[in-house]
Design a protein around this motif. Sequence first.
Motif, PDB file in Angstrom:
ATOM      1  N   GLU A 104       0.823  -1.210   0.000  1.00  0.00           N
ATOM      2  CA  GLU A 104       0.000   0.000   0.000  1.00  0.00           C
ATOM      3  C   GLU A 104       0.856   1.258   0.000  1.00  0.00           C
ATOM      4  O   GLU A 104       0.491   2.263  -0.628  1.00  0.00           O
ATOM      5  CB  GLU A 104      -0.943  -0.023   1.200  1.00  0.00           C
ATOM      6  CG  GLU A 104      -2.051  -1.064   1.075  1.00  0.00           C
ATOM      7  CD  GLU A 104      -2.787  -1.305   2.385  1.00  0.00           C
ATOM      8  OE1 GLU A 104      -3.874  -1.888   2.343  1.00  0.00           O
ATOM      9  OE2 GLU A 104      -2.262  -0.919   3.464  1.00  0.00           O
ATOM     10  N   LEU A 107       1.997   1.646  -3.602  1.00  0.00           N
ATOM     11  CA  LEU A 107       0.865   2.054  -4.435  1.00  0.00           C
ATOM     12  C   LEU A 107       0.493   3.515  -4.208  1.00  0.00           C
ATOM     13  O   LEU A 107       0.168   4.236  -5.159  1.00  0.00           O
ATOM     14  CB  LEU A 107      -0.342   1.164  -4.148  1.00  0.00           C
ATOM     15  CG  LEU A 107      -0.382  -0.185  -4.856  1.00  0.00           C
ATOM     16  CD1 LEU A 107      -1.563  -1.015  -4.364  1.00  0.00           C
ATOM     17  CD2 LEU A 107      -0.457  -0.007  -6.371  1.00  0.00           C
ATOM     18  N   LEU A 108       0.561   3.957  -2.949  1.00  0.00           N
ATOM     19  CA  LEU A 108       0.248   5.351  -2.658  1.00  0.00           C
ATOM     20  C   LEU A 108       1.220   6.278  -3.378  1.00  0.00           C
ATOM     21  O   LEU A 108       0.808   7.296  -3.962  1.00  0.00           O
ATOM     22  CB  LEU A 108       0.290   5.602  -1.152  1.00  0.00           C
ATOM     23  CG  LEU A 108       0.051   7.058  -0.721  1.00  0.00           C
ATOM     24  CD1 LEU A 108      -1.338   7.534  -1.155  1.00  0.00           C
ATOM     25  CD2 LEU A 108       0.218   7.199   0.792  1.00  0.00           C
ATOM     26  N   GLN A 111       0.186   6.427  -6.955  1.00  0.00           N
ATOM     27  CA  GLN A 111      -1.044   7.181  -7.160  1.00  0.00           C
ATOM     28  C   GLN A 111      -0.808   8.684  -7.078  1.00  0.00           C
ATOM     29  O   GLN A 111      -1.367   9.461  -7.854  1.00  0.00           O
ATOM     30  CB  GLN A 111      -2.091   6.744  -6.133  1.00  0.00           C
ATOM     31  CG  GLN A 111      -2.623   5.346  -6.378  1.00  0.00           C
ATOM     32  CD  GLN A 111      -3.417   4.798  -5.210  1.00  0.00           C
ATOM     33  OE1 GLN A 111      -3.382   5.348  -4.108  1.00  0.00           O
ATOM     34  NE2 GLN A 111      -4.125   3.707  -5.425  1.00  0.00           N
ATOM     35  N   GLY A 114       0.442   9.814 -10.245  1.00  0.00           N
ATOM     36  CA  GLY A 114      -0.367   9.482 -11.400  1.00  0.00           C
ATOM     37  C   GLY A 114       0.115   8.275 -12.170  1.00  0.00           C
ATOM     38  O   GLY A 114      -0.194   8.107 -13.346  1.00  0.00           O
ATOM     39  N   ARG A 115       0.901   7.388 -11.477  1.00  0.00           N
ATOM     40  CA  ARG A 115       1.457   6.216 -12.156  1.00  0.00           C
ATOM     41  C   ARG A 115       1.064   4.943 -11.405  1.00  0.00           C
ATOM     42  O   ARG A 115       1.856   4.384 -10.671  1.00  0.00           O
ATOM     43  CB  ARG A 115       2.980   6.299 -12.232  1.00  0.00           C
ATOM     44  CG  ARG A 115       3.487   7.366 -13.146  1.00  0.00           C
ATOM     45  CD  ARG A 115       4.948   7.161 -13.410  1.00  0.00           C
ATOM     46  NE  ARG A 115       5.222   5.799 -13.865  1.00  0.00           N
ATOM     47  CZ  ARG A 115       6.252   5.471 -14.638  1.00  0.00           C
ATOM     48  NH1 ARG A 115       7.092   6.388 -15.037  1.00  0.00           N
ATOM     49  NH2 ARG A 115       6.453   4.225 -14.998  1.00  0.00           N
ATOM     50  N   LYS A 116      -0.159   4.521 -11.559  1.00  0.00           N
ATOM     51  CA  LYS A 116      -0.609   3.288 -10.922  1.00  0.00           C
ATOM     52  C   LYS A 116      -0.347   2.139 -11.878  1.00  0.00           C
ATOM     53  O   LYS A 116      -1.124   1.879 -12.793  1.00  0.00           O
ATOM     54  CB  LYS A 116      -2.091   3.373 -10.562  1.00  0.00           C
ATOM     55  CG  LYS A 116      -2.554   2.271  -9.625  1.00  0.00           C
ATOM     56  CD  LYS A 116      -3.964   2.516  -9.150  1.00  0.00           C
ATOM     57  CE  LYS A 116      -4.406   1.422  -8.186  1.00  0.00           C
ATOM     58  NZ  LYS A 116      -5.789   1.643  -7.687  1.00  0.00           N
ATOM     59  N   ARG A 118       0.595  -1.826 -11.979  1.00  0.00           N
ATOM     60  CA  ARG A 118       0.688  -3.079 -11.223  1.00  0.00           C
ATOM     61  C   ARG A 118       1.941  -3.876 -11.589  1.00  0.00           C
ATOM     62  O   ARG A 118       2.558  -4.505 -10.732  1.00  0.00           O
ATOM     63  CB  ARG A 118      -0.556  -3.932 -11.476  1.00  0.00           C
ATOM     64  CG  ARG A 118      -1.862  -3.276 -11.056  1.00  0.00           C
ATOM     65  CD  ARG A 118      -2.042  -3.282  -9.565  1.00  0.00           C
ATOM     66  NE  ARG A 118      -3.281  -2.604  -9.157  1.00  0.00           N
ATOM     67  CZ  ARG A 118      -3.737  -2.580  -7.920  1.00  0.00           C
ATOM     68  NH1 ARG A 118      -3.063  -3.158  -6.957  1.00  0.00           N
ATOM     69  NH2 ARG A 118      -4.855  -1.937  -7.631  1.00  0.00           N
TER      70      ARG A 118
END
Length: 220
Positions: A104, A107-108, A111, A114-116, A118
């Motif tokens: 997390e 991922l934060l 985010q 602006g680059r999520k 996976r």
Amino acid sequence: MSVLEAHELYRFYHVGDDEIAALRGVSLFLSAGEMVSVMGPSGSGKSTLLACLTGLDEPDGGYVTVRDRLMTRRPEADRATIRAENFGILLQSGNLFQHLTVRENILLSMQLSGRKDRERLTALLQAVGLSHRERAYPAQLSGGETARAGLAAALAADPPLLVADEPTAEIDRVAEERLLDYFEARRAAGKTTLVATHSASLAARADRIIHLADGRIDNV
């Protein structure tokens, strides 16, 4: 091409009646695709220098530009915007949100930029050797795991400039070699990496070494 320039940086701290000069007129530049190491004994000003370069601290004299944009003496909101657009930052502590898992936290960071991605998340976890610990919280990590998780979060947005304070201090030799390979890949991609370190192995991979002593660049 210069991506960051610092001109005559001074930083003073006051402890009681004493004045401590942490930086004494430090000037430097970083070019695209460089890996640069900052070395020096404890107390030489390495951490203070990195904080001033990234706008986390304000120098008492001199200025910093990032891609021709002035970082110094601007409102914090402006400095935060420049940091978000340009930097990945790894400090010696406080790099992770305690209420978020390793996954997390990474991922934060993605985010916010602006680059999520996976696939990139999976690759980062593998690169720092934490695929098996992605669901762990910071309090459940060892010192070395915490350092590696913080580095993954700093790299999450694939920043043009990575600034890392002792990134290999609490990791073993195998993990250090893995991170050095990652830094090499950044260099090949034209990204810039600046690390404060005591590691001879890390410094040996650098394009340049900046030696600090008593807050000054020591031209050894």
